[in-house]
Scaffold this motif. Structure first.
Motif, short mmCIF file in Angstrom:
data_model
loop_
_atom_site.label_atom_id
_atom_site.label_comp_id
_atom_site.label_asym_id
_atom_site.label_seq_id
_atom_site.Cartn_x
_atom_site.Cartn_y
_atom_site.Cartn_z
N LEU A 1 0.13 -1.22 0.12
CA LEU A 1 0.53 0.43 -0.07
C LEU A 1 1.14 2.02 0.22
O LEU A 1 0.16 2.35 -0.48
N TYR A 2 1.67 1.05 0.27
CA TYR A 2 2.65 2.87 0.69
C TYR A 2 3.72 2.04 -0.26
O TYR A 2 5.18 1.17 -0.13
N PRO A 3 4.22 3.46 -1.50
CA PRO A 3 5.27 3.02 -2.49
C PRO A 3 6.30 3.27 -1.82
O PRO A 3 7.86 2.52 -2.31
N ARG A 4 6.66 4.51 -0.56
CA ARG A 4 8.03 3.69 0.07
C ARG A 4 8.25 3.52 1.32
O ARG A 4 9.21 3.35 2.29
N TRP A 5 7.81 1.84 0.90
CA TRP A 5 7.68 1.32 2.54
C TRP A 5 8.86 0.59 2.56
O TRP A 5 9.52 0.88 3.85
#
Length: 296
Positions: free
Chosen positions: A264-268
């Motif tokens: 869900l988070y591109p920069r995870w």
């Protein structure tokens, strides 16, 4: 958090770390929403604006009509949100606009009264949803409105005297109304529900773990009274909102682990790298954060 321009953190080894957009913009983007996992924030620089006043208007509409009008209303007002009243066929719109005057109008909030009335309807007629809706539509005055004027910080902060459990999800703006309609249908399958369902509109930002990262957002909040079962709203609300691309509110109930969150988070993965640099021994991690980051 998008207005945090600089941070001073105390690391696990006692080291002071100064972060700002000039020295390390990526670390600052990670630290703006970091769940306490990078260090203890002891100082920050915050972007501010001159103090301002707002005018608030609250009004009722049939649910389907308000959902049709909602995108235009959200674009027209400084702040706009709505509350769907389950099993009534109605929703309340809450809109705030800038106000240049100095007079103050502060009517007594009706939130607790409305909530108590919805609970009574549930308690009396919960086993008969058709009769419950029929009674609600005859008890509700669709013409009632509320107007208030005051300093912005007073109108935008709300006292909630009734305790509740809550799950809140942040969906891409273009998918928000479809997600809300699915949530309403699911909630009204459970005759014990009575808490309003909230939706609000939030602009995008660039903090790596912000639920609003990179996209304008519709936020959907689902509630249950603190002394009543709430696992259903967390489970079913999560299922529906995930299917519409939703991200969970970090400070409220959710059950996701690292695998789901990474999708869900591109920069995870980038955040994980920064977290390991700042706290290699994991001293700032508790049991919940270990689950969230896949370290349990």
């Amino acid at each position: 958090h998008a207005d945090v321009l600089a941070l001073r953190l105390v690391g696990a080894d006692g080291r002071l770390v100064e972060l700002d957009e000039r020295r390390d913009p990526q670390a600052l983007a990670a630290a703006r929403v970091s769940l306490g996992s990078l260090g203890v924030a002891t100082q920050y620089t915050l972007r501010v604006v001159p103090a301002y006043a707002l005018e608030r208007k609250v009004w009722l509409r049939p649910v389907d009509r308000l959902l049709e009008e909602a995108p235009a209303l959200a674009a027209s007002y400084r702040h706009f949100e709505l509350f769907v009243l389950p099993f009534t066929g109605y929703a309340a719109a809450v809109a705030h606009s800038p106000y240049a005057g100095s007079d103050v109008v502060t009517p007594r909030p009706a939130d607790d009264t409305v909530l108590a009335d919805l609970k009574r309807l549930r308690d009396w007629l919960g086993r008969f949803p058709v009769l419950r809706s029929w009674a609600a539509q005859r008890l509700i005055d669709p013409q009632q409105t509320e107007h208030a004027r005051d300093r912005g910080y007073r109108l935008l902060s709300t006292t909630r005297s009734v305790r509740f459990n809550e799950t809140e999800w942040h969906l891409p703006a273009e998918r928000g109304l479809d997600g809300l309609r699915a949530v309403i249908a699911e909630i009204e399958r459970h005759h014990d529900a009575f808490f309003p369902i909230e939706m609000r509109w939030v602009r995008r930002d660039e903090a790596w773990l912000s639920p609003f990262h990179g996209r304008d957002t519709c936020s959907i909040a689902i509630h249950a009274a603190a002394d009543e079962e709430h696992e259903t709203i967390v489970r079913e609300g999560s299922r529906i909102c995930l299917s519409h691309g939703g991200r969970p509110h970090w400070g409220k109930l959710h059950t996701l682990g690292a695998t789901e969150l990474a999708a869900l988070y591109p920069r995870w993965a980038d955040f994980g790298r920064v977290r390991r640099e700042f706290d290699p021994q994991g001293r700032f991690l508790n049991a919940h954060l270990r689950q969230v980051f896949g370290l349990a």
